[in-house]
Scaffold this motif. Sequence first.
Motif, PDB file in Angstrom:
ATOM      1  N   ILE A 171      36.995  28.124  32.891  1.00 47.87           N
ATOM      2  CA  ILE A 171      38.042  29.117  32.588  1.00 47.87           C
ATOM      3  C   ILE A 171      37.473  30.529  32.682  1.00 47.87           C
ATOM      4  O   ILE A 171      38.118  31.452  33.210  1.00 47.87           O
ATOM      5  N   TRP A 172      36.248  30.713  32.173  1.00 52.85           N
ATOM      6  CA  TRP A 172      35.604  32.029  32.316  1.00 52.85           C
ATOM      7  C   TRP A 172      35.481  32.390  33.804  1.00 52.85           C
ATOM      8  O   TRP A 172      35.732  33.511  34.204  1.00 52.85           O
ATOM      9  N   THR A 173      35.053  31.413  34.619  1.00 52.29           N
ATOM     10  CA  THR A 173      34.894  31.651  36.056  1.00 52.29           C
ATOM     11  C   THR A 173      36.223  32.057  36.695  1.00 52.29           C
ATOM     12  O   THR A 173      36.290  33.027  37.470  1.00 52.29           O
ATOM     13  N   LEU A 174      37.288  31.323  36.369  1.00 54.97           N
ATOM     14  CA  LEU A 174      38.617  31.652  36.893  1.00 54.97           C
ATOM     15  C   LEU A 174      39.022  33.067  36.491  1.00 54.97           C
ATOM     16  O   LEU A 174      39.577  33.823  37.302  1.00 54.97           O
ATOM     17  N   SER A 175      38.743  33.432  35.269  1.00 54.31           N
ATOM     18  CA  SER A 175      39.117  34.763  34.785  1.00 54.31           C
ATOM     19  C   SER A 175      38.439  35.859  35.593  1.00 54.31           C
ATOM     20  O   SER A 175      39.062  36.867  35.962  1.00 54.31           O
ATOM     21  N   TRP A 176      37.151  35.680  35.904  1.00 56.09           N
ATOM     22  CA  TRP A 176      36.441  36.704  36.679  1.00 56.09           C
ATOM     23  C   TRP A 176      36.913  36.747  38.126  1.00 56.09           C
ATOM     24  O   TRP A 176      36.922  37.816  38.756  1.00 56.09           O
ATOM     25  N   VAL A 177      37.341  35.614  38.653  1.00 56.79           N
ATOM     26  CA  VAL A 177      37.923  35.609  40.002  1.00 56.79           C
ATOM     27  C   VAL A 177      39.219  36.423  40.010  1.00 56.79           C
ATOM     28  O   VAL A 177      39.461  37.233  40.910  1.00 56.79           O
ATOM     29  N   VAL A 178      40.060  36.219  38.990  1.00 56.98           N
ATOM     30  CA  VAL A 178      41.317  36.969  38.889  1.00 56.98           C
ATOM     31  C   VAL A 178      41.030  38.459  38.750  1.00 56.98           C
ATOM     32  O   VAL A 178      41.675  39.306  39.383  1.00 56.98           O
ATOM     33  N   LEU A 179      40.041  38.802  37.921  1.00 57.09           N
ATOM     34  CA  LEU A 179      39.680  40.212  37.760  1.00 57.09           C
ATOM     35  C   LEU A 179      39.195  40.814  39.072  1.00 57.09           C
ATOM     36  O   LEU A 179      39.437  41.988  39.359  1.00 57.09           O
ATOM     37  N   SER A 180      38.496  40.021  39.872  1.00 49.78           N
ATOM     38  CA  SER A 180      38.008  40.517  41.160  1.00 49.78           C
ATOM     39  C   SER A 180      39.152  40.818  42.118  1.00 49.78           C
ATOM     40  O   SER A 180      39.126  41.818  42.845  1.00 49.78           O
ATOM     41  N   LEU A 214      27.985  39.529  38.908  1.00 51.88           N
ATOM     42  CA  LEU A 214      27.040  39.097  37.882  1.00 51.88           C
ATOM     43  C   LEU A 214      27.710  38.173  36.864  1.00 51.88           C
ATOM     44  O   LEU A 214      27.186  37.111  36.521  1.00 51.88           O
ATOM     45  N   HIS A 215      28.903  38.568  36.417  1.00 54.98           N
ATOM     46  CA  HIS A 215      29.570  37.774  35.382  1.00 54.98           C
ATOM     47  C   HIS A 215      30.186  36.497  35.943  1.00 54.98           C
ATOM     48  O   HIS A 215      30.313  35.494  35.227  1.00 54.98           O
ATOM     49  N   LEU A 216      30.537  36.527  37.203  1.00 51.68           N
ATOM     50  CA  LEU A 216      30.974  35.292  37.850  1.00 51.68           C
ATOM     51  C   LEU A 216      29.806  34.307  37.914  1.00 51.68           C
ATOM     52  O   LEU A 216      29.960  33.114  37.606  1.00 51.68           O
ATOM     53  N   ALA A 217      28.622  34.806  38.262  1.00 55.42           N
ATOM     54  CA  ALA A 217      27.431  33.947  38.328  1.00 55.42           C
ATOM     55  C   ALA A 217      27.058  33.422  36.946  1.00 55.42           C
ATOM     56  O   ALA A 217      26.705  32.241  36.785  1.00 55.42           O
ATOM     57  N   ILE A 218      27.146  34.281  35.934  1.00 59.08           N
ATOM     58  CA  ILE A 218      26.840  33.855  34.562  1.00 59.08           C
ATOM     59  C   ILE A 218      27.775  32.738  34.126  1.00 59.08           C
ATOM     60  O   ILE A 218      27.356  31.751  33.493  1.00 59.08           O
ATOM     61  N   SER A 219      29.049  32.851  34.463  1.00 53.47           N
ATOM     62  CA  SER A 219      30.026  31.824  34.087  1.00 53.47           C
ATOM     63  C   SER A 219      29.734  30.496  34.780  1.00 53.47           C
ATOM     64  O   SER A 219      29.901  29.418  34.198  1.00 53.47           O
ATOM     65  N   LEU A 220      29.281  30.567  36.035  1.00 46.26           N
ATOM     66  CA  LEU A 220      28.907  29.341  36.753  1.00 46.26           C
ATOM     67  C   LEU A 220      27.661  28.708  36.122  1.00 46.26           C
ATOM     68  O   LEU A 220      27.554  27.476  36.045  1.00 46.26           O
ATOM     69  N   VAL A 221      26.726  29.532  35.663  1.00 43.72           N
ATOM     70  CA  VAL A 221      25.562  28.997  34.949  1.00 43.72           C
ATOM     71  C   VAL A 221      26.009  28.306  33.666  1.00 43.72           C
ATOM     72  O   VAL A 221      25.447  27.275  33.273  1.00 43.72           O
TER      73      VAL A 221
END
Length: 443
Positions: free
Chosen positions: A289-298, A380-387
């Motif tokens: 969900i965090w990853t999806l959120s950063w994709v939407v923000l992008s 960076l935050h997309l990568a952090i969420s994937l980690v």
Amino acid sequence: MRTKLLILASSIGMLGWGTVLPYQYAYAADTRGWGAFAAALASTLFSVGALVAAPFAGRLSDRFNPVTVAVLAKLLAAAGVASLVWADDASTFLVGMFVFGFGLTAATPAASVLVLRWAGHADRRKVFAYKFTAESIGMAVGAFVAGQFVDLSKADGMTLAFVAAGLGFTLSAGIVQLAGIGAPADAEVDVAAGEAEPRVGTVEALRRIFAVPALRWTAVVTVTLALGFYAQFESGLPAYALTVLETPASAIGLAAAVNCVVIVVLQVVVIRLTAHRPAGSLLMVVGGIWTLSWVVLSTAQLVSPGVASALFVTTFGIFAVGETMYAPVLNPLTASLAPKGLVGTTLGTFTAIQTTFSAVGPLVAGALLGLGLADGFLGLHLAISLVAVYGAWRLRAALRSRPAEVRIGRPVTAPAGAPAPAATAAPAGPAGSAGSAAVTAAA
């Protein structure tokens, strides 16, 4: 009844914090004229106080009655925030913010230990969920009410907010004390059958905590999920919205309100749907969900400011869905994996870890956005969420590799004449039973 009082106390305490949080930076920087550096330093010292307090209070909660630890911590928070009324210079304000952060955070591991003592195994995840929801409501109500009387054009414009916060934490301390009346002061929540573990020093305690593979992966998940959202909630995300998406300031407040409303509306439903789901799997979903959120923000950078504002607000709602799983799962899971006799220490250590990285997050966001590297901030935050997703996946595997009686949260009955299972199980419950409280809900 004790857990209901504890939830009420948490809500009232955060109501007090909500009256101060949204306004203290502008008050210090502009209203009092101490400048942006002093205002930023106040927030930093608040976090430093929290960082110092968490492991210290966790150790105290293992050695003494956590009711007493929680009450004294809340009273210290009340004194710290109330002292800001008399802060006529920046140094006094900074000291008050440090004490406030110390007291506020010191109560956290003690309150978590009390949930583990007072809630049955089957109810712990639910109690943590309700506690988190109550705290969200309290903070939102406090911020809204304070907005009606805080006047940042006057030096005494936050006096009522500081007083209200002090009274809130004092009342919260009184409710915790009331809840603890008649409760055993020496109950154990984390000791399996047999004698309690001897007390150990801090270094040895940390060595024992991080010798547990599942706790190491829990630490990875804690750090990445904190960096992936909570570290940016108050500064990085609003700064991105204002400077890159060119959204109006009102959208920031609306996003925070949507985040709170989604949590309140969905928390009970989500806890019912996920009650018997493994913790590792749920934390993988949170990372997703965090990853999806950063994709939407992008994608918000690619549309008009009006649509970007709507996407920004929507993103906070998406984050909130993940929060309804994150909050009820992580603390019980961490406690269930703690070595015998070290539940409070473990919770305090993980609170300190989360606080440290939450304090670092805004500095990173400020540097990237200040240099015009919005894509770097998002990437960076997309990568952090994937980690975080990967860490949760490894955590799930580590939980599955633990002994069966730990993973399923119930004792294994040995055949007649066979030796009893080793008491390496999870932490014991409030009645001294083999207690993987929360690995029941957890693994």
